[in-house]
Design a protein around this motif. Structure first.
Motif, mmCIF file in Angstrom:
data_model
loop_
_atom_site.group_PDB
_atom_site.id
_atom_site.type_symbol
_atom_site.label_atom_id
_atom_site.label_comp_id
_atom_site.label_asym_id
_atom_site.label_seq_id
_atom_site.Cartn_x
_atom_site.Cartn_y
_atom_site.Cartn_z
ATOM 1 N N ALA A 86 0.827 -1.204 0.000
ATOM 2 C CA ALA A 86 0.000 0.000 0.000
ATOM 3 C C ALA A 86 0.864 1.257 0.000
ATOM 4 N N ALA A 87 1.954 1.246 0.766
ATOM 5 C CA ALA A 87 2.829 2.415 0.825
ATOM 6 C C ALA A 87 3.461 2.707 -0.532
ATOM 7 N N ILE A 88 3.944 1.670 -1.205
ATOM 8 C CA ILE A 88 4.538 1.864 -2.531
ATOM 9 C C ILE A 88 3.483 2.358 -3.504
ATOM 10 N N ALA A 89 2.271 1.808 -3.427
ATOM 11 C CA ALA A 89 1.201 2.245 -4.332
ATOM 12 C C ALA A 89 0.848 3.711 -4.124
ATOM 13 N N VAL A 90 0.925 4.172 -2.867
ATOM 14 C CA VAL A 90 0.629 5.579 -2.563
ATOM 15 C C VAL A 90 1.764 6.492 -3.020
ATOM 16 N N GLY A 91 2.978 5.934 -3.137
ATOM 17 C CA GLY A 91 4.106 6.732 -3.621
ATOM 18 C C GLY A 91 5.189 6.994 -2.600
ATOM 19 N N ALA A 92 5.310 6.144 -1.581
ATOM 20 C CA ALA A 92 6.372 6.309 -0.593
ATOM 21 C C ALA A 92 7.731 6.299 -1.281
ATOM 22 N N ASP A 93 8.638 7.145 -0.799
ATOM 23 C CA ASP A 93 9.986 7.206 -1.358
ATOM 24 C C ASP A 93 10.864 6.080 -0.831
ATOM 25 N N GLY A 94 10.567 5.623 0.372
ATOM 26 C CA GLY A 94 11.380 4.577 0.969
ATOM 27 C C GLY A 94 10.557 3.719 1.908
ATOM 28 N N LEU A 95 11.112 2.565 2.268
ATOM 29 C CA LEU A 95 10.492 1.658 3.232
ATOM 30 C C LEU A 95 11.468 1.374 4.360
ATOM 31 N N PHE A 96 10.933 1.211 5.549
ATOM 32 C CA PHE A 96 11.694 0.863 6.744
ATOM 33 C C PHE A 96 11.182 -0.495 7.210
ATOM 34 N N ILE A 97 12.085 -1.484 7.283
ATOM 35 C CA ILE A 97 11.675 -2.839 7.664
ATOM 36 C C ILE A 97 12.695 -3.419 8.634
ATOM 37 N N GLU A 98 12.246 -3.797 9.810
ATOM 38 C CA GLU A 98 13.133 -4.509 10.717
ATOM 39 C C GLU A 98 13.043 -5.999 10.419
ATOM 40 N N THR A 99 14.210 -6.648 10.330
ATOM 41 C CA THR A 99 14.259 -8.047 9.950
ATOM 42 C C THR A 99 15.323 -8.768 10.766
ATOM 43 N N HIS A 100 15.128 -10.076 10.908
ATOM 44 C CA HIS A 100 15.986 -10.871 11.787
ATOM 45 C C HIS A 100 15.939 -12.319 11.311
ATOM 46 N N PRO A 101 17.044 -13.052 11.399
ATOM 47 C CA PRO A 101 17.004 -14.455 10.974
ATOM 48 C C PRO A 101 15.989 -15.284 11.762
ATOM 49 N N ASN A 102 15.822 -14.983 13.043
ATOM 50 C CA ASN A 102 14.879 -15.702 13.910
ATOM 51 C C ASN A 102 14.149 -14.701 14.802
ATOM 52 N N PRO A 103 13.088 -14.055 14.290
ATOM 53 C CA PRO A 103 12.414 -13.023 15.080
ATOM 54 C C PRO A 103 11.993 -13.474 16.480
ATOM 55 N N SER A 104 11.635 -14.735 16.629
ATOM 56 C CA SER A 104 11.204 -15.210 17.942
ATOM 57 C C SER A 104 12.340 -15.191 18.961
#
Length: 269
Positions: free
Chosen positions: A221-239
């Motif tokens: 949805a953010a890309i469709a609206v036209g966001a310039d960038g994305l922020f994503i926290e990621t981890h090999p094992n989130p748990s």
């Protein structure tokens, strides 16, 4: 600065701020960075490595806050130097700006602190780029004052604004996508935080919950609206993550998500 290189390579593509919530150790930070660099290079997505050297805003007194400021900041610098990518970390008090600036390219102002004038001024004075997260209690239009504070202090400063949802009752957040074009009207790149916007704060357990299954929905949805960038926290094992595991994206799901988002971006250009 490496951030200048990022600005020249973005073009019509969105950029990505991604990494672990907190710096948990050298090996894990380098592992995550290496994987994301490989993916973003393949897809032509400009990339900024994200990692908090210290977590100051925790619900419980005994929650993990970090491995030590100097150690974590040194790891952030090593990541940037090793993979030739910009890096970003949070700061929480004014004196932290000058301490963290030599190690990273972007200083991030947490959402709860986005109105703190002295903190914004201190970040601007370092000459580093400044990413200000929109408070969960504010409209996109009100973030113009944060931009003004940074730019008045340092007219040459690069400023990003990041949306991370708005409070919806005591224990949930909702994303109002009208905030993205509202913040873009200030002439700065606007980022959608796809993971923190799915937090469920104020849980009785003292541990923040989340809805990571909706990360793809928020990002598309953010890309469709036209966001310039994305922020994503990621981890090999989130748990097993020491901070914010409940709303992080598993690292092995990042590539397929970004592939879909690139196609969404291409479809709206």
């Amino acid at each position: 600065m490496q951030i200048d290189k990022l600005k020249h390579t973005t073009g019509n593509q969105f950029f990505l701020m991604a990494g672990p919530c907190a710096i948990e150790g050298r090996d894990m930070a380098l592992q995550i960075a290496e994987r994301i660099v490989t993916i973003t290079n393949k897809l032509g997505i400009p990339y900024i490595f994200k990692g908090s050297y210290r977590k100051a805003n925790r619900t419980k007194l005994n929650s993990f806050t970090g491995i030590g400021d100097e150690k974590a900041l040194a790891i952030l610098k090593e990541v940037g130097d090793t993979f030739d990518v910009p890096t970003v970390t949070d700061i929480h008090e004014s004196e932290e700006a000058a301490m963290a600036a030599p190690f990273v390219d972007v200083l991030q102002i947490p959402a709860f602190l986005c109105r703190q004038t002295e903190l914004l001024e201190a970040a601007a004075k370092t000459g580093r780029a400044v990413n200000v997260k929109k408070g969960q209690f504010l409209s996109g239009e009100s973030m113009g004052f944060a931009v003004e504070k940074v730019k008045t202090t340092n007219p040459a400063a690069t400023v990003f604004l990041t949306d991370r949802g708005n409070s919806f009752g005591y224990g949930d957040l909702v994303v109002d996508y009208r905030n993205l074009p509202a913040m873009q009207s200030f002439g700065v790149p606007v980022v959608m935080d796809c993971t923190h916007s799915l937090q469920q704060p104020n849980q009785s357990s003292g541990v923040t919950g989340g809805k990571p299954a909706l990360i793809t929905t928020i990002a598309k949805a953010a890309i469709a609206v036209g966001a310039d960038g994305l922020f994503i926290e990621t981890h090999p094992n989130p748990s097993e993550a020491k901070s914010d595991g409940a709303n992080m994206l598993p690292l092995d799901q990042l590539e397929s998500l970004l592939e879909r988002l690139v196609r969404v971006r291409e479809s709206i250009l």
